[in-house]
Scaffold this motif. Sequence first.
Motif, mmCIF file in Angstrom:
data_model
loop_
_atom_site.group_PDB
_atom_site.id
_atom_site.type_symbol
_atom_site.label_atom_id
_atom_site.label_comp_id
_atom_site.label_asym_id
_atom_site.label_seq_id
_atom_site.Cartn_x
_atom_site.Cartn_y
_atom_site.Cartn_z
ATOM 1 N N ILE A 1 0.983 -1.175 -0.078
ATOM 2 C CA ILE A 1 0.050 -0.045 0.037
ATOM 3 C C ILE A 1 0.787 1.230 0.305
ATOM 4 O O ILE A 1 0.713 2.239 -0.747
ATOM 5 N N GLY A 2 1.669 1.430 0.945
ATOM 6 C CA GLY A 2 2.922 2.496 0.980
ATOM 7 C C GLY A 2 3.506 2.818 -0.283
ATOM 8 O O GLY A 2 3.371 3.970 -0.931
ATOM 9 N N LEU A 3 4.219 1.651 -1.078
ATOM 10 C CA LEU A 3 4.742 1.823 -2.100
ATOM 11 C C LEU A 3 3.978 2.135 -3.475
ATOM 12 O O LEU A 3 4.330 3.071 -4.171
ATOM 13 N N SER A 4 2.784 1.474 -3.363
ATOM 14 C CA SER A 4 1.986 1.677 -4.660
ATOM 15 C C SER A 4 1.391 3.279 -4.550
ATOM 16 O O SER A 4 1.197 3.970 -5.525
ATOM 17 N N THR A 5 1.175 3.712 -3.429
ATOM 18 C CA THR A 5 0.462 4.983 -3.074
ATOM 19 C C THR A 5 1.280 5.997 -3.222
ATOM 20 O O THR A 5 1.144 7.188 -4.126
ATOM 21 N N ALA A 6 2.658 5.717 -3.007
ATOM 22 C CA ALA A 6 4.009 6.640 -3.181
ATOM 23 C C ALA A 6 4.190 6.835 -4.706
ATOM 24 O O ALA A 6 4.193 7.802 -5.428
ATOM 25 N N LEU A 7 4.052 5.623 -5.444
ATOM 26 C CA LEU A 7 4.128 5.778 -6.830
ATOM 27 C C LEU A 7 3.010 6.526 -7.518
ATOM 28 O O LEU A 7 3.186 7.299 -8.567
ATOM 29 N N CYS A 8 1.777 6.414 -7.086
ATOM 30 C CA CYS A 8 0.482 6.966 -7.729
ATOM 31 C C CYS A 8 0.877 8.376 -7.578
ATOM 32 O O CYS A 8 0.307 9.240 -8.410
ATOM 33 N N ILE A 9 1.243 8.888 -6.481
ATOM 34 C CA ILE A 9 1.276 10.292 -5.944
ATOM 35 C C ILE A 9 2.357 10.743 -7.104
ATOM 36 O O ILE A 9 2.241 11.799 -7.535
ATOM 37 N N THR A 10 3.484 10.398 -7.122
ATOM 38 C CA THR A 10 4.677 10.775 -8.297
ATOM 39 C C THR A 10 3.716 10.791 -9.545
ATOM 40 O O THR A 10 4.247 11.888 -10.233
ATOM 41 N N GLU A 11 2.981 10.035 -10.034
ATOM 42 C CA GLU A 11 2.269 9.987 -11.199
ATOM 43 C C GLU A 11 1.202 11.075 -11.329
ATOM 44 O O GLU A 11 1.167 11.805 -12.365
ATOM 45 N N THR A 12 0.446 11.182 -10.128
ATOM 46 C CA THR A 12 -0.888 12.244 -10.171
ATOM 47 C C THR A 12 -0.189 13.685 -9.974
ATOM 48 O O THR A 12 -0.615 14.653 -10.645
ATOM 49 N N VAL B 1 9.376 8.092 1.081
ATOM 50 C CA VAL B 1 8.700 6.935 2.040
ATOM 51 C C VAL B 1 9.472 6.806 3.395
ATOM 52 O O VAL B 1 10.480 6.626 3.409
ATOM 53 N N LEU B 2 8.823 6.617 4.310
ATOM 54 C CA LEU B 2 9.266 6.350 5.847
ATOM 55 C C LEU B 2 8.615 5.135 6.422
ATOM 56 O O LEU B 2 7.424 4.832 6.241
ATOM 57 N N SER B 3 9.472 3.939 6.640
ATOM 58 C CA SER B 3 8.971 2.886 7.352
ATOM 59 C C SER B 3 10.102 2.194 8.173
ATOM 60 O O SER B 3 11.175 2.246 7.922
ATOM 61 N N ARG C 1 -3.692 -0.843 -6.095
ATOM 62 C CA ARG C 1 -3.593 0.128 -7.007
ATOM 63 C C ARG C 1 -4.836 1.177 -7.232
ATOM 64 O O ARG C 1 -4.610 2.228 -7.257
ATOM 65 N N GLY C 2 -6.105 0.604 -6.888
ATOM 66 C CA GLY C 2 -7.460 1.330 -6.979
ATOM 67 C C GLY C 2 -7.308 2.091 -5.576
ATOM 68 O O GLY C 2 -7.333 3.633 -5.639
ATOM 69 N N THR C 3 -6.846 1.669 -4.613
ATOM 70 C CA THR C 3 -7.052 2.467 -3.320
ATOM 71 C C THR C 3 -5.815 3.582 -3.361
ATOM 72 O O THR C 3 -6.045 4.811 -2.952
ATOM 73 N N ALA C 4 -4.703 3.215 -3.987
ATOM 74 C CA ALA C 4 -3.435 4.202 -4.128
ATOM 75 C C ALA C 4 -3.903 5.200 -5.105
ATOM 76 O O ALA C 4 -3.571 6.447 -4.876
ATOM 77 N N ASN C 5 -4.730 4.898 -6.136
ATOM 78 C CA ASN C 5 -5.179 5.951 -7.083
ATOM 79 C C ASN C 5 -6.035 7.033 -6.311
ATOM 80 O O ASN C 5 -5.854 8.291 -6.466
ATOM 81 N N GLU C 6 -6.705 6.570 -5.454
ATOM 82 C CA GLU C 6 -7.893 7.280 -4.795
ATOM 83 C C GLU C 6 -6.986 8.178 -3.581
ATOM 84 O O GLU C 6 -7.381 9.375 -3.527
ATOM 85 N N ALA C 7 -6.155 7.740 -3.085
ATOM 86 C CA ALA C 7 -5.313 8.508 -1.953
ATOM 87 C C ALA C 7 -4.346 9.331 -2.644
ATOM 88 O O ALA C 7 -4.419 10.518 -2.461
ATOM 89 N N ALA C 8 -4.053 9.018 -3.905
ATOM 90 C CA ALA C 8 -3.087 10.205 -4.790
ATOM 91 C C ALA C 8 -3.958 11.169 -5.055
ATOM 92 O O ALA C 8 -3.668 12.431 -5.127
ATOM 93 N N HIS C 9 -5.228 11.155 -5.480
ATOM 94 C CA HIS C 9 -6.235 12.128 -5.905
ATOM 95 C C HIS C 9 -6.539 13.002 -4.461
ATOM 96 O O HIS C 9 -6.849 14.058 -4.615
#
Lengths: 341, 348
Positions: A14-25, A33-35, A315-323
């Motif tokens: 979740i963290g990595l895919s969300t970070a990636l979506c943010i860089t795209e959006t 990323v901190l973990s 990926r769906g939740t990562a997209n939503e979080a990025a938005h």
Amino acid sequence: MASPKVAVVGAGVIGLSTALCITETCPSCSVTVLSDQFSPNTTSDVAAGMLIPHTYPDTPIQRQKQWFKETFTYLFAISNSAEASEAGIHLVSGWQVFKSPPKEELPFWSDIVLGFRPMSEAELQKFPRYRFGQAFTTLKCDCPPYLLWLEKRLKATGTQMYIRKVADLWELRSEYDIVVNCAGMGAQELVGDEQLFPVRGQVLKVHAPWVKLFIRDGDGLTYIYPGVHKVTLGGTREKGSWSLSPDAGTTKDIFDRCCSLEPSLQGAQDIEVKVGLRPSRQCVRVQREVLSQGGVKLPVIHNYGHGAGGFSVHRGTANEAAHLVEECISVLQGSSSRAKL
Amino acid sequence: MRVAIIGAGVIGLSSALCIHEQFHGLVPSMELEVYADHFTPHTTSDGAAGLWQPYLSDHGNLQETIWNKETFDYLLGQLHSPAAKEMGLFLLSGYNLFTEPVPDPSWKNIVLGFRNLTPKELELFPGYSYGWFNTTLMLEGRSYLPWLTNRLTQRGVKFFHKKVESFQEVSGDGVDVVLNCSGMRAGDLQPDPELQPGRGQVIKVLAPWVKHFIITHDLKSGIYNSPYVIPGSEFTVLGGIYQHGNWSEENSAKDHKSIWDSCCRLLPALQNAKTVGEWSGLRPARPSVRLERESIRLGNLQAEVIHNYGHGGFGITIHWGCAMAAARLFGSILQEKKQLATPPGPRL
């Protein structure tokens, strides 16, 4: 705000895919990323990574379907590309079998996976104690490869990643403009969410390279998922258990249950036992929140509580979080330009 | 009574086992001997990927379709036995791809879950507009042949490493029946212009993320002249060569390139697969399988020969049905020789 600084807490899927979506959006963002854990020590690394959705009781079905569809479409494209082997993403076909009639003949995801249909009589003969079944083809994300591939994509965008245990989201206020909370099970302590609870899962990862089909008991407790190098045998769903230590009795029980579905597993070698705590919730929390302390505000986007369905909807939740991050940035930029007047 | 089997590929070994299983109890003095110039892992059967799949069309040859079905049903019955892993037997699903609609094959109800491909599945395979999905069996020669050899050895069957040049060579000295399972070399024992090599070449790679077989078909170039990918238990076989009349068992660089390029186009991730071997072999192709008895006069002796060769690219697919048919022919020979006091059946 020229380059908003976004901190993503958590480096599982979740963290990595969300970070990636943010860089795209939001290409203008600087993402970090901190973990406290990275692959191969995250909860995601224990999971088989099968795209078979878990149904969240309190999330509207349409939203879950949208998340699954986006995730499936995204991974389908990768599985079909030259990067498939590096990303650990592959198609796998198999069977879901039921001892008693399934609640729904057609689950909400049946038109998203490939070739979904009831099992034939001849196929069911292989499972004498089962009376119904579904056959379909879906995707599997092997970890660590998939997480390592996400990390590689992130590094290529200039995203920094640090091993750091974040004890309190406020400690990030001085360095970051927005915090994205993908802490999974860690969110219980981090944001005090009492609706989040662990569902302990023990699995075996075995060498049985002749197993090319998945088999899953519709009750979700017994499953055989062939990965790139190892087959994941499962499992357990122990609600409220926090124990990360493998249990020997459980290991034998999982092995026996899987062997009764697939007798050839008796010949499996190199048995590794792993335990993960599914970060479970009645609904996945994908939500914006503004924390406030002494007149200071900290925008937080939550994306956690995926329980047994993390890979299926990541990926769906990562997209939503990025938005939500994107919305947050507009609000911040709006208020900062107002501040200039 | 002595029985000589010529050939130690899947046909020779399974015929020997089938005959021993069925008749050893009835003819305890029976001795089986296997003669071959090549044993596993150097037989044609060892080079095959081991996928159970007949050709697209049976050309009206219903007998072969029955033998295929008998083989599949027999293997499916073995799937849950403890021997399955040692036999190299496991289930495998996958795709047959075409550039135009084709009639359903004779084996559609033999395999499991046969269906047409959905539009979304066809998106995976640009250039192909029609196809099938089904679940079938893999029987890897590299495991199956040693397993057969072990079963035969346990039963006291003897093995002789020699190239048999004639039926006379093995049929003197008390050998009553010869099983001719010599595959591609059957023409050396008795000329057969219908038997021709169908040369194949394969590249073996490590691609453990591939969990489906993919067989493409180009109806113009003929069977197996179009790329195919078959994942085994240790490595994945890439192929797509069928050269009728070509006797060369040397790997060809041109064929290598053709296989590699076409398979990578089919599955782009294969570009990252490590090559671990390459092999060429000759499918013993014939318009139909030769499975029949022949009495051969050799001087003042008469030997009964059971021919069982010419299985082309479907030897593993059809082997057990043929082995049982060969055993039935053997049974009728025994009756004629009055080795069997009464034929099996209800007493009057």
